[in-house]
Design an enzyme around this catalytic site. Structure first.
Site, PDB file in Angstrom:
ATOM      1  N   GLU A  33     -10.947   3.668   7.253  1.00 56.00           N
ATOM      2  CA  GLU A  33      -9.883   4.548   7.753  1.00 56.00           C
ATOM      3  C   GLU A  33     -10.563   5.716   8.469  1.00 56.00           C
ATOM      4  O   GLU A  33     -10.343   5.927   9.656  1.00 56.00           O
ATOM      5  CB  GLU A  33      -9.007   5.042   6.588  1.00 56.00           C
ATOM      6  CG  GLU A  33      -7.899   6.022   6.971  1.00 56.00           C
ATOM      7  CD  GLU A  33      -7.217   6.678   5.758  1.00 56.00           C
ATOM      8  OE1 GLU A  33      -7.803   6.639   4.656  1.00 56.00           O
ATOM      9  OE2 GLU A  33      -6.122   7.249   5.923  1.00 56.00           O
ATOM     10  N   HIS A  75       1.182   5.057  -2.266  1.00 56.03           N
ATOM     11  CA  HIS A  75       0.708   5.950  -3.339  1.00 56.03           C
ATOM     12  C   HIS A  75       1.930   6.568  -4.000  1.00 56.03           C
ATOM     13  O   HIS A  75       2.739   7.198  -3.309  1.00 56.03           O
ATOM     14  CB  HIS A  75      -0.182   7.048  -2.757  1.00 56.03           C
ATOM     15  CG  HIS A  75      -1.410   6.515  -2.069  1.00 56.03           C
ATOM     16  ND1 HIS A  75      -2.643   6.468  -2.676  1.00 56.03           N
ATOM     17  CD2 HIS A  75      -1.579   5.965  -0.831  1.00 56.03           C
ATOM     18  CE1 HIS A  75      -3.529   5.934  -1.845  1.00 56.03           C
ATOM     19  NE2 HIS A  75      -2.905   5.623  -0.709  1.00 56.03           N
ATOM     20  N   HIS A 104       0.844  -1.205   0.000  1.00 55.89           N
ATOM     21  CA  HIS A 104       0.000   0.000   0.000  1.00 55.89           C
ATOM     22  C   HIS A 104       0.875   1.249   0.000  1.00 55.89           C
ATOM     23  O   HIS A 104       1.344   1.698   1.055  1.00 55.89           O
ATOM     24  CB  HIS A 104      -0.915  -0.039   1.237  1.00 55.89           C
ATOM     25  CG  HIS A 104      -1.972   1.019   1.263  1.00 55.89           C
ATOM     26  ND1 HIS A 104      -3.322   0.738   1.290  1.00 55.89           N
ATOM     27  CD2 HIS A 104      -1.887   2.380   1.257  1.00 55.89           C
ATOM     28  CE1 HIS A 104      -4.009   1.865   1.318  1.00 55.89           C
ATOM     29  NE2 HIS A 104      -3.151   2.883   1.314  1.00 55.89           N
ATOM     30  N   ASP A 154       1.885   3.917   3.160  1.00 52.92           N
ATOM     31  CA  ASP A 154       0.866   4.817   2.579  1.00 52.92           C
ATOM     32  C   ASP A 154       1.529   5.945   1.772  1.00 52.92           C
ATOM     33  O   ASP A 154       1.583   5.870   0.547  1.00 52.92           O
ATOM     34  CB  ASP A 154      -0.027   5.372   3.702  1.00 52.92           C
ATOM     35  CG  ASP A 154      -1.449   5.655   3.275  1.00 52.92           C
ATOM     36  OD1 ASP A 154      -1.826   5.263   2.160  1.00 52.92           O
ATOM     37  OD2 ASP A 154      -2.202   6.256   4.075  1.00 52.92           O
ATOM     38  N   ASP A 155       2.002   6.973   2.453  1.00 52.43           N
ATOM     39  CA  ASP A 155       2.622   8.147   1.807  1.00 52.43           C
ATOM     40  C   ASP A 155       3.817   8.552   2.671  1.00 52.43           C
ATOM     41  O   ASP A 155       3.733   9.519   3.454  1.00 52.43           O
ATOM     42  CB  ASP A 155       1.610   9.302   1.750  1.00 52.43           C
ATOM     43  CG  ASP A 155       0.297   8.900   1.087  1.00 52.43           C
ATOM     44  OD1 ASP A 155       0.256   8.819  -0.147  1.00 52.43           O
ATOM     45  OD2 ASP A 155      -0.667   8.632   1.833  1.00 52.43           O
ATOM     46  N   HIS A 185      -9.741   1.475  -0.362  1.00 47.72           N
ATOM     47  CA  HIS A 185      -9.587   2.179   0.912  1.00 47.72           C
ATOM     48  C   HIS A 185     -10.944   2.207   1.621  1.00 47.72           C
ATOM     49  O   HIS A 185     -11.934   2.683   1.042  1.00 47.72           O
ATOM     50  CB  HIS A 185      -9.164   3.629   0.681  1.00 47.72           C
ATOM     51  CG  HIS A 185      -7.713   3.830   0.366  1.00 47.72           C
ATOM     52  ND1 HIS A 185      -7.111   3.316  -0.736  1.00 47.72           N
ATOM     53  CD2 HIS A 185      -6.745   4.512   1.043  1.00 47.72           C
ATOM     54  CE1 HIS A 185      -5.835   3.667  -0.744  1.00 47.72           C
ATOM     55  NE2 HIS A 185      -5.574   4.387   0.336  1.00 47.72           N
TER      56      HIS A 185
HETATM   57  N1  ADE Z   1      -4.503   9.029  -0.844  1.00 43.50           N
HETATM   58  C1  ADE Z   1      -3.262   9.052  -0.382  1.00 43.50           C
HETATM   59  N2  ADE Z   1      -3.216   8.641   0.899  1.00 43.50           N
HETATM   60  C2  ADE Z   1      -4.496   8.330   1.241  1.00 43.50           C
HETATM   61  C3  ADE Z   1      -5.098   7.836   2.416  1.00 43.50           C
HETATM   62  N3  ADE Z   1      -4.407   7.584   3.518  1.00 43.50           N
HETATM   63  N4  ADE Z   1      -6.426   7.660   2.411  1.00 43.50           N
HETATM   64  C4  ADE Z   1      -7.136   7.913   1.308  1.00 43.50           C
HETATM   65  N5  ADE Z   1      -6.610   8.370   0.177  1.00 43.50           N
HETATM   66  C5  ADE Z   1      -5.305   8.579   0.136  1.00 43.50           C
HETATM   67 ZN    ZN Z   2      -3.645   4.872   1.069  1.00 42.59          ZN
END
Ligand code: ADE
Ligand code: ZN
Length: 330
Positions: free
Chosen positions: A195, A14, A12, A273-274, A192
């Site tokens: 969350e 992005h 996971h 994630d990021d 997703h």
């Molecule tokens: N896009 C990038 N990170 C995200 C996240 N944590 N939740 C939803 N969309 C995303």
């Molecule tokens: Zn994500």
């Protein structure tokens, strides 16, 4: 103990969200774009909350304007991931950002990304696969256009279809058609959910979109029946603890349900994630989980094995990744 050189599987990530801030600042300078408002004075990404994060994410992504830019960001991201021990990485790719859902442009962007991924594999040994991903708050019509892009490019490298963005926007059921298109093209599915919204959103992803993995899914912890269903159906959660803590879904790692989910028999994998947005890396995730819950090599072997079994790749690739994991060190 540090788990820096332990090989890791990440499901996971992005692609735009993994772009190092210095790289995006450099691109903005080249293009004479003023995005100074998305950075702190010391040059990291700055945002107030999740919804502002999505705006900052889109502003950073707007600096990536050509296939060449995407080749460069892929190179930078995979070098960072490899430095954190990642041997297999699945990344969310959005035709919304790569050519505005124009089919010919999308194919050019994808070719550039794949070429960069091939070079990164030759240089660092890291294997990448792509999950085509519409953005939920852009709406279901655009998601169908994204699904067309996914259908046209589905194969050995584009292996999955997902959905990201604002979980509180619209109804997940409205994306059923796009997910049906992707499934018919042979793509594996994730979404997703759970969350920012509660367990009902995870149930909607399973019932309407018929996904086999859930991005995050952590709020399933609030529904014991759902936990039983996840465990019995073997649904894999792509849990991103550092992301959840930085964005304030949970106050700290000790309050995060990742351990409780595992204890309930749910299949859990761990991702970033990021990473630069959440000041994390795969090594940080493993080290922090070790500190918070006392997890060691056996636990991380299990997380890797769950992730690899659920990876959207062919069995030949899975066997190659398994060999990399069995070496124990990168
Ligand atoms: N896009 C990038 N990170 C995200 C996240 N944590 N939740 C939803 N969309 C995303
Ligand atoms: Zn994500």
């Amino acid at each position: 103990m540090s788990f820096a050189d332990m090989p890791k599987v990440e499901l996971h990530l992005h692609l735009e969200g993994a772009a190092p801030p210095g790289f995006i600042r450099g691109l903005a300078q080249e293009r004479k774009l003023d995005i100074s408002n998305i950075f702190t004075p010391d040059g990291t990404y700055e945002y107030r909350d999740f919804w502002h994060f999505l705006d900052v994410y889109e502003a950073a992504s707007s600096c990536l304007q050509s296939p060449e830019d995407y080749a460069r960001v892929t190179t930078a991201v995979l070098a960072e991931s490899a430095a954190s021990g990642v041997v297999y990485s699945e990344a969310f790719l959005s035709p919304d950002f790569c050519g505005g859902r124009d089919m010919a442009a999308w194919k050019e962007y994808l070719t550039a990304i794949c070429e960069a991924a091939d070079k990164a594999e030759a240089e660092h040994g890291i294997i990448m696969r792509g999950i085509v991903t519409p953005i939920r708050h852009f709406g279901p019509e655009k998601a169908r256009e994204v699904a067309l892009c996914a259908q046209e490019t589905a194969g050995d490298w584009v292996t999955g279809f997902g959905i990201a963005g604002d979980e509180r926007a619209g109804n997940l059921a409205d994306f059923t058609y796009a997910f049906d298109m992707a499934r018919e093209a042979g793509l594996r599915l994730t979404a997703h959910a759970g969350e920012w919204c509660g367990p009902d959103e995870v149930i909607a992803a399973l019932n309407h979109l018929k996904v086999e993995r859930i991005g995050h899914g952590v709020r399933a912890i609030e529904d014991p029946n759902l936990l039983k269903r996840l465990a019995s159906e073997g649904v894999v959660l792509e849990v991103c603890p550092g992301s959840n803590v930085t964005l304030g879904v949970y106050s700290d790692l000790k309050a995060h349900p990742v351990k409780a989910l595992r204890d309930a028999g749910v299949k859990v994998s761990v991702s970033t994630d990021d990473p630069p947005f959440f000041y994390t890396s795969m090594t940080d995730e493993f080290n922090n989980l070790s500190d918070a819950f006392g997890w060691g090599e056996e636990d991380f072997n299990e997380l890797n094995a769950i992730a690899l079994a659920a990876a959207f790749c062919d069995d030949q690739t899975r066997a190659r990744v398994k060999e990399k994991l069995e070496k124990k060190h990168v």
